[in-house]
Design a protein around this motif. Sequence first.
Motif, PDB file in Angstrom:
ATOM      1  N   LYS A 118     -91.137 105.590 -70.429  1.00  0.00           N
ATOM      2  CA  LYS A 118     -91.839 105.826 -69.077  1.00  0.00           C
ATOM      3  C   LYS A 118     -93.461 105.424 -69.182  1.00  0.00           C
ATOM      4  CE  LYS A 118     -88.682 107.533 -66.175  1.00  0.00           C
ATOM      5  NZ  LYS A 118     -88.149 106.946 -65.005  1.00  0.00           N
ATOM      6  N   PHE A 119     -93.986 105.682 -70.317  1.00  0.00           N
ATOM      7  CA  PHE A 119     -95.509 105.468 -70.460  1.00  0.00           C
ATOM      8  C   PHE A 119     -95.848 104.405 -71.326  1.00  0.00           C
ATOM      9  CE2 PHE A 119     -94.864 109.996 -69.104  1.00  0.00           C
ATOM     10  CZ  PHE A 119     -95.673 110.023 -68.207  1.00  0.00           C
ATOM     11  N   ILE A 120     -95.172 103.557 -71.450  1.00  0.00           N
ATOM     12  CA  ILE A 120     -95.320 102.169 -72.080  1.00  0.00           C
ATOM     13  C   ILE A 120     -96.185 101.283 -71.359  1.00  0.00           C
ATOM     14  CG2 ILE A 120     -93.156 102.067 -73.308  1.00  0.00           C
ATOM     15  CD1 ILE A 120     -92.441 100.031 -71.557  1.00  0.00           C
ATOM     16  N   ASP A 121     -96.855 100.313 -72.112  1.00  0.00           N
ATOM     17  CA  ASP A 121     -97.874  99.486 -71.177  1.00  0.00           C
ATOM     18  C   ASP A 121     -97.351  98.681 -70.331  1.00  0.00           C
ATOM     19  OD1 ASP A 121     -99.840 100.362 -72.819  1.00  0.00           O
ATOM     20  OD2 ASP A 121    -100.177  98.788 -74.312  1.00  0.00           O
ATOM     21  N   PRO A 122     -97.944  98.164 -69.144  1.00  0.00           N
ATOM     22  CA  PRO A 122     -97.438  97.483 -68.286  1.00  0.00           C
ATOM     23  C   PRO A 122     -97.373  96.106 -68.627  1.00  0.00           C
ATOM     24  CG  PRO A 122     -99.117  98.845 -67.159  1.00  0.00           C
ATOM     25  CD  PRO A 122     -99.210  99.170 -68.755  1.00  0.00           C
ATOM     26  N   TRP A 123     -96.253  95.502 -68.183  1.00  0.00           N
ATOM     27  CA  TRP A 123     -95.657  94.020 -68.587  1.00  0.00           C
ATOM     28  C   TRP A 123     -95.385  93.274 -67.207  1.00  0.00           C
ATOM     29  CZ3 TRP A 123     -91.063  91.314 -68.500  1.00  0.00           C
ATOM     30  CH2 TRP A 123     -91.060  90.275 -69.230  1.00  0.00           C
ATOM     31  N   TYR A 124     -95.811  92.052 -67.556  1.00  0.00           N
ATOM     32  CA  TYR A 124     -95.301  91.183 -66.110  1.00  0.00           C
ATOM     33  C   TYR A 124     -94.974  89.657 -66.803  1.00  0.00           C
ATOM     34  CZ  TYR A 124     -96.029  88.378 -62.357  1.00  0.00           C
ATOM     35  OH  TYR A 124     -95.953  87.228 -61.296  1.00  0.00           O
ATOM     36  N   ARG A 125     -93.821  88.972 -66.211  1.00  0.00           N
ATOM     37  CA  ARG A 125     -93.586  87.961 -66.267  1.00  0.00           C
ATOM     38  C   ARG A 125     -93.022  87.023 -65.234  1.00  0.00           C
ATOM     39  NH1 ARG A 125     -91.246  84.171 -70.541  1.00  0.00           N
ATOM     40  NH2 ARG A 125     -91.252  82.261 -69.474  1.00  0.00           N
ATOM     41  N   ASN A 126     -93.363  86.099 -64.844  1.00  0.00           N
ATOM     42  CA  ASN A 126     -93.156  85.309 -63.769  1.00  0.00           C
ATOM     43  C   ASN A 126     -92.055  83.868 -64.136  1.00  0.00           C
ATOM     44  OD1 ASN A 126     -93.290  84.717 -60.830  1.00  0.00           O
ATOM     45  ND2 ASN A 126     -93.854  82.795 -61.571  1.00  0.00           N
ATOM     46  N   TYR A 127     -91.135  83.938 -63.927  1.00  0.00           N
ATOM     47  CA  TYR A 127     -90.113  82.888 -64.081  1.00  0.00           C
ATOM     48  C   TYR A 127     -89.535  82.078 -63.107  1.00  0.00           C
ATOM     49  CZ  TYR A 127     -88.822  86.189 -67.816  1.00  0.00           C
ATOM     50  OH  TYR A 127     -88.880  87.161 -69.140  1.00  0.00           O
ATOM     51  N   THR A 128     -90.085  80.450 -63.197  1.00  0.00           N
ATOM     52  CA  THR A 128     -89.782  79.753 -62.046  1.00  0.00           C
ATOM     53  C   THR A 128     -88.199  79.592 -62.168  1.00  0.00           C
ATOM     54  OG1 THR A 128     -89.951  77.781 -63.696  1.00  0.00           O
ATOM     55  CG2 THR A 128     -91.744  78.471 -62.471  1.00  0.00           C
ATOM     56  N   ALA A 129     -87.857  78.850 -61.111  1.00  0.00           N
ATOM     57  CA  ALA A 129     -86.472  78.412 -61.073  1.00  0.00           C
ATOM     58  C   ALA A 129     -85.877  77.713 -62.182  1.00  0.00           C
ATOM     59  CB  ALA A 129     -86.170  77.794 -59.700  1.00  0.00           C
ATOM     60  N   ALA A 130     -86.664  76.716 -62.757  1.00  0.00           N
ATOM     61  CA  ALA A 130     -86.324  75.989 -63.642  1.00  0.00           C
ATOM     62  C   ALA A 130     -86.246  76.624 -64.942  1.00  0.00           C
ATOM     63  CB  ALA A 130     -87.235  74.615 -63.775  1.00  0.00           C
ATOM     64  N   GLU A 131     -87.072  77.730 -65.098  1.00  0.00           N
ATOM     65  CA  GLU A 131     -86.854  78.703 -66.333  1.00  0.00           C
ATOM     66  C   GLU A 131     -85.393  79.406 -66.338  1.00  0.00           C
ATOM     67  OE1 GLU A 131     -91.309  79.167 -67.831  1.00  0.00           O
ATOM     68  OE2 GLU A 131     -90.722  80.005 -65.673  1.00  0.00           O
ATOM     69  N   LEU A 132     -84.850  79.897 -65.551  1.00  0.00           N
ATOM     70  CA  LEU A 132     -83.571  80.628 -65.385  1.00  0.00           C
ATOM     71  C   LEU A 132     -82.472  79.973 -65.759  1.00  0.00           C
ATOM     72  CD1 LEU A 132     -84.180  82.276 -62.007  1.00  0.00           C
ATOM     73  CD2 LEU A 132     -84.846  83.342 -64.215  1.00  0.00           C
ATOM     74  N   PRO A 133     -81.769  80.405 -66.942  1.00  0.00           N
ATOM     75  CA  PRO A 133     -80.714  79.828 -67.245  1.00  0.00           C
ATOM     76  C   PRO A 133     -79.434  79.692 -66.391  1.00  0.00           C
ATOM     77  CG  PRO A 133     -81.365  81.432 -68.735  1.00  0.00           C
ATOM     78  CD  PRO A 133     -82.081  81.497 -67.611  1.00  0.00           C
ATOM     79  N   ARG A 134     -78.825  78.600 -66.168  1.00  0.00           N
ATOM     80  CA  ARG A 134     -77.575  78.355 -65.399  1.00  0.00           C
ATOM     81  C   ARG A 134     -76.457  77.738 -65.905  1.00  0.00           C
ATOM     82  NH1 ARG A 134     -82.508  77.999 -62.188  1.00  0.00           N
ATOM     83  NH2 ARG A 134     -82.525  79.038 -60.152  1.00  0.00           N
ATOM     84  N   PHE A 135     -75.578  77.738 -65.471  1.00  0.00           N
ATOM     85  CA  PHE A 135     -74.273  77.129 -65.668  1.00  0.00           C
ATOM     86  C   PHE A 135     -73.169  77.073 -64.518  1.00  0.00           C
ATOM     87  CE2 PHE A 135     -73.173  81.337 -66.939  1.00  0.00           C
ATOM     88  CZ  PHE A 135     -71.678  81.511 -66.525  1.00  0.00           C
ATOM     89  N   VAL A 136     -72.417  76.185 -64.780  1.00  0.00           N
ATOM     90  CA  VAL A 136     -71.354  76.133 -63.437  1.00  0.00           C
ATOM     91  C   VAL A 136     -69.831  76.116 -64.449  1.00  0.00           C
ATOM     92  CG1 VAL A 136     -70.360  74.248 -61.722  1.00  0.00           C
ATOM     93  CG2 VAL A 136     -72.879  74.507 -62.092  1.00  0.00           C
ATOM     94  N   THR A 137     -69.159  76.926 -63.618  1.00  0.00           N
ATOM     95  CA  THR A 137     -67.653  76.971 -64.422  1.00  0.00           C
ATOM     96  C   THR A 137     -66.789  75.985 -63.808  1.00  0.00           C
ATOM     97  OG1 THR A 137     -66.512  78.140 -62.579  1.00  0.00           O
ATOM     98  CG2 THR A 137     -67.932  79.642 -64.076  1.00  0.00           C
ATOM     99  N   ASP A 138     -65.663  75.882 -64.600  1.00  0.00           N
ATOM    100  CA  ASP A 138     -64.645  74.960 -64.406  1.00  0.00           C
ATOM    101  C   ASP A 138     -64.004  74.802 -62.805  1.00  0.00           C
ATOM    102  OD1 ASP A 138     -64.883  73.949 -67.258  1.00  0.00           O
ATOM    103  OD2 ASP A 138     -62.907  75.160 -67.664  1.00  0.00           O
ATOM    104  N   GLU A 139     -64.224  76.147 -62.401  1.00  0.00           N
ATOM    105  CA  GLU A 139     -64.011  76.410 -60.976  1.00  0.00           C
ATOM    106  C   GLU A 139     -65.132  75.802 -59.930  1.00  0.00           C
ATOM    107  OE1 GLU A 139     -61.301  79.278 -59.523  1.00  0.00           O
ATOM    108  OE2 GLU A 139     -60.663  80.048 -61.584  1.00  0.00           O
ATOM    109  N   GLY A 140     -66.208  75.449 -60.423  1.00  0.00           N
ATOM    110  CA  GLY A 140     -67.285  75.146 -59.547  1.00  0.00           C
ATOM    111  C   GLY A 140     -68.130  76.195 -59.186  1.00  0.00           C
ATOM    112  N   VAL A 141     -68.187  77.416 -59.817  1.00  0.00           N
ATOM    113  CA  VAL A 141     -69.064  78.436 -59.318  1.00  0.00           C
ATOM    114  C   VAL A 141     -70.192  78.312 -60.341  1.00  0.00           C
ATOM    115  CG1 VAL A 141     -69.292  81.085 -59.623  1.00  0.00           C
ATOM    116  CG2 VAL A 141     -67.102  80.020 -59.302  1.00  0.00           C
TER     117      VAL A 141
END
Length: 293
Positions: A144-167
């Motif tokens: 609860k009392f750790i130092d504040p932290w912040y990170r911004n992730y662009t869309a390109a930085e987020l991991p993504r995959f597509v399943t065999d069913e196209g999800v």
Amino acid sequence: MSNIKANTVTTAVESLRHSRRIERVMVGQATSDGAGVNLTRVVSTPLQRRLDPFLMLDAFGSDDPDDYLAGFPDHPHRGFETVTYMIAGRMLHRDNAGHEGLIETGGVQWMTAGRGLIHSEIPQQTDGRMEGFQLWLNLPAREKFIDPWYRNYTAAELPRFVTDEGVAVTLIAGTSHGVTGAVTREATAPLFLDLELPAGAGFEQALPADHNAFLYCYRGAVRVAGQDVAAQQLGILENRAQADGVVIEAPTVARVLLLAGRPLHEPIHQYGPFVMNSFDEIRDAIRDFGLMR
């Protein structure tokens, strides 16, 4: 399918024996926050114990600038983390710890308030659509009392995959099909997925039996173990010892958030933007931030 571009990854096949079922379906409450931003509170205080470690989920979305232009001027937080996921639009974050970041369409802002900070979130557009979500994730007492932290992730930085069913799967936190999301947390082990399902597709996700889990359908409709969850509905997944995950089916094209996490089983005391473990800690938070103003 949308314009989501999946990273090239090798995914492991989820093989489930028993899917969780829907315990109950709920709708959020229309409200406003900040300087008058209209939003829907999907997860609120009455669900904090049931969905521990998740404290709140807000959904916002409008083409009317009057619904969002005023944004969220300077306000404090202590004792938890905020995760902002932008579906459409641009929002600028600034805080008194020196962090600044512009979150844009498809991006995520992850902020750990810890012992406390004061920040603002202001739209960087005067027209067009502003749509997204903000999740509040609790911190264990020891953090609860750790130092504040912040990170911004662009869309390109987020991991993504597509399943065999196209999800199409966007991994904000946790692990799915052998792919690890942008953020991991040891204490709460959060899973935060955005799923885009074509009509007729299904998606399987392994879940530890002791983790609390829910889904929020924000486009179309989905079905879990024969129970329908329509657009703008929250489906709480029941906890069953024999269930090893969840199977989500889409009778129509759908967009769904799937979240799960390890409960902390600790006292929850919330007073506005402060979430602590006791009334004394809440009193201290009010005093401390009063001195900073």
